[in-house]
Design a protein around this motif. Sequence first.
Motif, PDB file in Angstrom:
ATOM      1  N   UNK A 113     -54.290  -4.662 -16.253  1.00  8.99           N
ATOM      2  CA  UNK A 113     -55.723  -4.402 -16.341  1.00  8.99           C
ATOM      3  C   UNK A 113     -56.360  -5.309 -17.390  1.00  8.99           C
ATOM      4  N   UNK A 114     -55.703  -5.446 -18.533  1.00  9.85           N
ATOM      5  CA  UNK A 114     -56.215  -6.302 -19.612  1.00  9.85           C
ATOM      6  C   UNK A 114     -56.474  -7.720 -19.105  1.00  9.85           C
ATOM      7  N   UNK A 115     -55.453  -8.319 -18.483  1.00 10.80           N
ATOM      8  CA  UNK A 115     -55.569  -9.705 -18.022  1.00 10.80           C
ATOM      9  C   UNK A 115     -56.606  -9.841 -16.902  1.00 10.80           C
ATOM     10  N   UNK A 116     -56.613  -8.906 -15.963  1.00 11.73           N
ATOM     11  CA  UNK A 116     -57.539  -8.986 -14.836  1.00 11.73           C
ATOM     12  C   UNK A 116     -58.989  -8.865 -15.301  1.00 11.73           C
ATOM     13  N   UNK A 117     -59.254  -7.918 -16.203  1.00 12.21           N
ATOM     14  CA  UNK A 117     -60.617  -7.733 -16.712  1.00 12.21           C
ATOM     15  C   UNK A 117     -61.064  -8.966 -17.503  1.00 12.21           C
ATOM     16  N   UNK A 118     -60.178  -9.496 -18.332  1.00 16.95           N
ATOM     17  CA  UNK A 118     -60.534 -10.672 -19.131  1.00 16.95           C
ATOM     18  C   UNK A 118     -60.777 -11.890 -18.247  1.00 16.95           C
ATOM     19  N   UNK A 119     -59.989 -12.034 -17.170  1.00 24.26           N
ATOM     20  CA  UNK A 119     -60.209 -13.139 -16.240  1.00 24.26           C
ATOM     21  C   UNK A 119     -61.604 -13.076 -15.632  1.00 24.26           C
ATOM     22  N   UNK A 120     -62.045 -11.864 -15.326  1.00 29.81           N
ATOM     23  CA  UNK A 120     -63.370 -11.702 -14.722  1.00 29.81           C
ATOM     24  C   UNK A 120     -64.499 -11.915 -15.726  1.00 29.81           C
ATOM     25  N   UNK A 121     -64.147 -11.944 -17.024  1.00 30.70           N
ATOM     26  CA  UNK A 121     -65.133 -12.234 -18.071  1.00 30.70           C
ATOM     27  C   UNK A 121     -64.934 -13.632 -18.656  1.00 30.70           C
ATOM     28  N   UNK A 122     -64.133 -14.452 -17.983  1.00 30.70           N
ATOM     29  CA  UNK A 122     -63.849 -15.818 -18.433  1.00 30.70           C
ATOM     30  C   UNK A 122     -63.343 -15.852 -19.878  1.00 30.70           C
ATOM     31  N   UNK A 123     -62.525 -14.865 -20.214  1.00 34.23           N
ATOM     32  CA  UNK A 123     -61.930 -14.798 -21.554  1.00 34.23           C
ATOM     33  C   UNK A 123     -60.445 -15.120 -21.457  1.00 34.23           C
ATOM     34  N   UNK A 124     -59.900 -15.666 -22.541  1.00 36.12           N
ATOM     35  CA  UNK A 124     -58.487 -16.039 -22.572  1.00 36.12           C
ATOM     36  C   UNK A 124     -57.724 -15.094 -23.502  1.00 36.12           C
ATOM     37  N   UNK A 125     -56.460 -14.822 -23.145  1.00 36.01           N
ATOM     38  CA  UNK A 125     -55.605 -14.000 -23.980  1.00 36.01           C
ATOM     39  C   UNK A 125     -54.278 -14.710 -24.212  1.00 36.01           C
ATOM     40  N   UNK A 126     -53.810 -14.669 -25.452  1.00 36.18           N
ATOM     41  CA  UNK A 126     -52.535 -15.284 -25.820  1.00 36.18           C
ATOM     42  C   UNK A 126     -51.618 -14.220 -26.405  1.00 36.18           C
ATOM     43  N   UNK A 127     -50.314 -14.371 -26.128  1.00 37.09           N
ATOM     44  CA  UNK A 127     -49.302 -13.482 -26.695  1.00 37.09           C
ATOM     45  C   UNK A 127     -48.516 -14.276 -27.728  1.00 37.09           C
ATOM     46  N   UNK A 128     -48.572 -13.827 -28.984  1.00 34.07           N
ATOM     47  CA  UNK A 128     -47.910 -14.535 -30.071  1.00 34.07           C
ATOM     48  C   UNK A 128     -46.924 -13.619 -30.779  1.00 34.07           C
ATOM     49  N   UNK A 185     -48.637 -10.190 -31.445  1.00 33.32           N
ATOM     50  CA  UNK A 185     -50.086 -10.353 -31.621  1.00 33.32           C
ATOM     51  C   UNK A 185     -50.696 -10.709 -30.272  1.00 33.32           C
ATOM     52  N   UNK A 186     -51.679  -9.931 -29.851  1.00 34.17           N
ATOM     53  CA  UNK A 186     -52.479 -10.272 -28.675  1.00 34.17           C
ATOM     54  C   UNK A 186     -53.817 -10.797 -29.184  1.00 34.17           C
ATOM     55  N   UNK A 187     -54.108 -12.043 -28.843  1.00 33.57           N
ATOM     56  CA  UNK A 187     -55.336 -12.682 -29.318  1.00 33.57           C
ATOM     57  C   UNK A 187     -56.233 -13.029 -28.136  1.00 33.57           C
ATOM     58  N   UNK A 188     -57.455 -12.500 -28.156  1.00 33.10           N
ATOM     59  CA  UNK A 188     -58.417 -12.706 -27.068  1.00 33.10           C
ATOM     60  C   UNK A 188     -59.558 -13.571 -27.569  1.00 33.10           C
ATOM     61  N   UNK A 189     -59.950 -14.538 -26.742  1.00 33.85           N
ATOM     62  CA  UNK A 189     -61.064 -15.416 -27.076  1.00 33.85           C
ATOM     63  C   UNK A 189     -62.155 -15.287 -26.021  1.00 33.85           C
ATOM     64  N   UNK A 190     -63.338 -14.889 -26.482  1.00 30.22           N
ATOM     65  CA  UNK A 190     -64.520 -14.809 -25.611  1.00 30.22           C
ATOM     66  C   UNK A 190     -65.389 -16.028 -25.881  1.00 30.22           C
ATOM     67  N   UNK A 191     -65.637 -16.804 -24.850  1.00 26.36           N
ATOM     68  CA  UNK A 191     -66.426 -18.022 -25.009  1.00 26.36           C
ATOM     69  C   UNK A 191     -67.918 -17.775 -24.907  1.00 26.36           C
ATOM     70  N   UNK A 192     -68.303 -16.659 -24.274  1.00 29.20           N
ATOM     71  CA  UNK A 192     -69.718 -16.359 -24.083  1.00 29.20           C
ATOM     72  C   UNK A 192     -69.991 -14.949 -24.590  1.00 29.20           C
TER      73      UNK A 192
END
Length: 293
Positions: free
Chosen positions: A259-274, A282-289
Amino acid sequence: MLRKPLFLFYFLFFYAVTQLIWWGVLLIQIAPQRKGMFIGEAIFFFIIFIFGAIKLKQAFEREKKLHQQQHNFMLSVTHELKSPLASIKLYIQTILKRELDKEQQQQFLKNSLKDIERLDDLVENVLIATKLDSVQVQMQKESFDFSEAITKIADRLQVYSCTTQSIKLNVENDIYLKGDSFALSSVVTNLLENAIKYSPPCEQVSVKLYREKDEVILSIADFGIGIPDEEKRNVFNKFYRVGSENTRKTKGTGLGLYIVKSVLDKHQAQIKVKDNKPTGTIFEITFNHYAAS
């Protein structure tokens, strides 16, 4: 369920190979002068045939794996539903059957409310996952206070997880996002619940939200067991859960990170697993807009 189709596949494969070899031998005997052509065409046909057989077998294996994951999902959902329901039932029966003072009643009611919220989260996850499976689904676009939403979710899970659980918040105020507030709140809830679930009891979880140039960054870090490098690429798959089904002890349905990845994809956001240091994830999410306050 898939044993019969696999058995049939292997039987037909070996039968076809045997028949092809037999007919090839007969053709060479009938026209030995064309032996080279027959052998060349046979090799080419065998390459195509074997390639198709391999692809078909892989499809069977994927179907088998998906069937097993769905079976595990149903078992997990059943357990996740029964556990809080049994707890709520016990609390209510105790209140009705025993003469408890007001403070005890209040505590039992609060505990019941926590279990109801847990059920609500599970139902929301199933509903969102079902919604995301639809190709035509569109996320609502509205401006909302993401800082406030994260703070409320953390406060609720702080009480739910452990009396001494430390969800350390470092959240900039008045960060507004333009998106589906319900779906993005579910993203935060799932990541925080995972961080708590896979951490030692009452271990610290860190939540950071801040602006960086034209981006909004959300970081959720724990000091739990971590995620092996070979499994990081799979954690966002539907029904996938880290570790072996036979040895895993943590509860879950395998829907949260999907759900996390699918929702973020629909918001053009990126997620990284570190990797967190010395242990954890660490889950890091970047919102460009985002919408400014």
